[in-house]
Design a protein around this motif. Sequence first.
Motif, short mmCIF file in Angstrom:
data_model
loop_
_atom_site.label_atom_id
_atom_site.label_comp_id
_atom_site.label_asym_id
_atom_site.label_seq_id
_atom_site.Cartn_x
_atom_site.Cartn_y
_atom_site.Cartn_z
N MET A 1 0.85 -1.20 0.00
CA MET A 1 0.00 0.00 0.00
C MET A 1 0.88 1.24 0.00
O MET A 1 1.85 1.33 0.74
N LYS A 2 0.54 2.19 -0.85
CA LYS A 2 1.26 3.47 -0.92
C LYS A 2 0.56 4.47 0.00
O LYS A 2 -0.61 4.78 -0.19
N ILE A 3 1.31 4.92 0.99
CA ILE A 3 0.74 5.77 2.03
C ILE A 3 1.49 7.09 2.10
O ILE A 3 2.73 7.11 2.09
N CYS A 4 0.77 8.18 2.18
CA CYS A 4 1.38 9.50 2.36
C CYS A 4 0.94 10.07 3.70
O CYS A 4 -0.25 10.09 4.01
N ILE A 5 1.91 10.53 4.49
CA ILE A 5 1.63 11.23 5.74
C ILE A 5 1.75 12.71 5.48
O ILE A 5 2.85 13.22 5.25
N LEU A 6 0.63 13.41 5.46
CA LEU A 6 0.63 14.85 5.20
C LEU A 6 0.70 15.58 6.54
O LEU A 6 -0.26 15.62 7.30
N GLY A 7 1.87 16.12 6.83
CA GLY A 7 2.12 16.73 8.13
C GLY A 7 2.92 15.79 9.00
O GLY A 7 2.52 15.43 10.10
N ALA A 8 4.08 15.36 8.47
CA ALA A 8 4.90 14.36 9.17
C ALA A 8 5.79 15.03 10.20
O ALA A 8 7.00 15.14 10.04
N GLY A 9 5.15 15.48 11.29
CA GLY A 9 5.89 16.00 12.42
C GLY A 9 6.19 14.88 13.38
O GLY A 9 6.55 13.77 12.98
N SER A 10 6.00 15.14 14.67
CA SER A 10 6.31 14.14 15.69
C SER A 10 5.45 12.88 15.53
O SER A 10 5.96 11.77 15.39
N LEU A 11 4.12 13.05 15.57
CA LEU A 11 3.22 11.91 15.47
C LEU A 11 3.28 11.28 14.09
O LEU A 11 3.30 10.05 13.95
N GLY A 12 3.32 12.10 13.05
CA GLY A 12 3.38 11.57 11.69
C GLY A 12 4.63 10.74 11.44
O GLY A 12 4.59 9.73 10.74
N SER A 13 5.74 11.16 12.03
CA SER A 13 6.98 10.40 11.88
C SER A 13 6.90 9.08 12.63
O SER A 13 7.39 8.05 12.14
N ALA A 14 6.28 9.10 13.81
CA ALA A 14 6.13 7.86 14.58
C ALA A 14 5.26 6.86 13.85
O ALA A 14 5.61 5.67 13.72
N ILE A 15 4.12 7.32 13.34
CA ILE A 15 3.20 6.42 12.63
C ILE A 15 3.77 6.02 11.28
O ILE A 15 3.78 4.84 10.92
N GLY A 16 4.24 7.01 10.52
CA GLY A 16 4.78 6.71 9.20
C GLY A 16 5.99 5.80 9.26
O GLY A 16 6.13 4.88 8.45
N GLY A 17 6.87 6.05 10.23
CA GLY A 17 8.04 5.21 10.38
C GLY A 17 7.67 3.78 10.73
O GLY A 17 8.28 2.82 10.23
N THR A 18 6.68 3.62 11.58
CA THR A 18 6.23 2.28 11.97
C THR A 18 5.64 1.53 10.77
O THR A 18 5.89 0.34 10.58
N LEU A 19 4.87 2.23 9.95
CA LEU A 19 4.30 1.61 8.75
C LEU A 19 5.39 1.26 7.75
O LEU A 19 5.35 0.20 7.11
#
Length: 314
Positions: free
Chosen positions: A1-19
């Motif tokens: 799945m291709k996922i984009c985190i729009l607003g990859a700050g603290s929380l976005g980095s944690a979630i995006g990095g885990t994915l």
Amino acid sequence: MKICILGAGSLGSAIGGTLAEAGMEVILVNHRQDYVDTINSKGLIITDGTTERLVKAQARRKCEGIGPVDLLIILVKSFHTKQAIENAKGLIGDKTIVMSLQNGLGNEETIAEVIGKERILAGKTYVGGVLLGPGRVLAGTQNKYTYIGELDGSITDRVTQVAKLFSKAGLLTVVSHNIMGILWDKLLINTATGALSGITRLTYGNLYKVSEIKECAFEAIAEGIAVAKANGIVLATENPEEIWLKAAEGLPADFKTSTLQSLEKMSVTEIDYINGAIVRYGKKCNIPTPVNQSLVASIKGIEYQLKNVEGLVD
């Protein structure tokens, strides 16, 4: 799945990095050039405070050139939601799912104004994150649940698919038929600690040691519960102490709320969409909210000081 985190700050980095660590194609959108350069050249370091893992992901400053994605996760500050989704139209294809995991109330309505509500999933997460540097994030994911759902409460294939993918990646995710209740549940969590941490500048380890802070938090939460009930919202609990304790559950002692992180970065907070939302909804149903009004006023005062004396930025 291709996922984009729009607003990859603290929380976005944690979630995006885990994915990304779970093997998904993840693009992190962050306006900071040093963040983008570090992620693209060295990767993202995820730490839980004890161990560190290096994760490969993509990063961009803008949405141009990314193309349509399968899942667009919105994590920009609430006051930037409309402009952000306008700029992200190129990411949205015929089958793209758009999911907000933002703080506060009202973001889904703002997104729907731009792209229509039929594409939107709503969600709230208890995952935490603190950026320790351009390519390093403290992620609080252990035993922290994410709740997602359709706006109309139905259980669809798409929301079930997203939940399974998140859970497989280690982000415990539950599909809810009462997503509005979930939004309010998370709002009360943020109400419990956000403003008080921002005002006192205390991390969780010290915030929870001051009895007067606990008492003030209980009053703010109780006001929020009263307002929610008056608006017909079904909450998971109406016990302020349970909410107070859940706010810090599983997070390290040096964890900082998003409000505190914003103030330390000399940025505008989301106070209008958290404690301020309780005040607004309270006025609509004639429920007094003096404690939340005081917390909003205090954060506004700090923002004024930063803006007019020290140069606060959006």
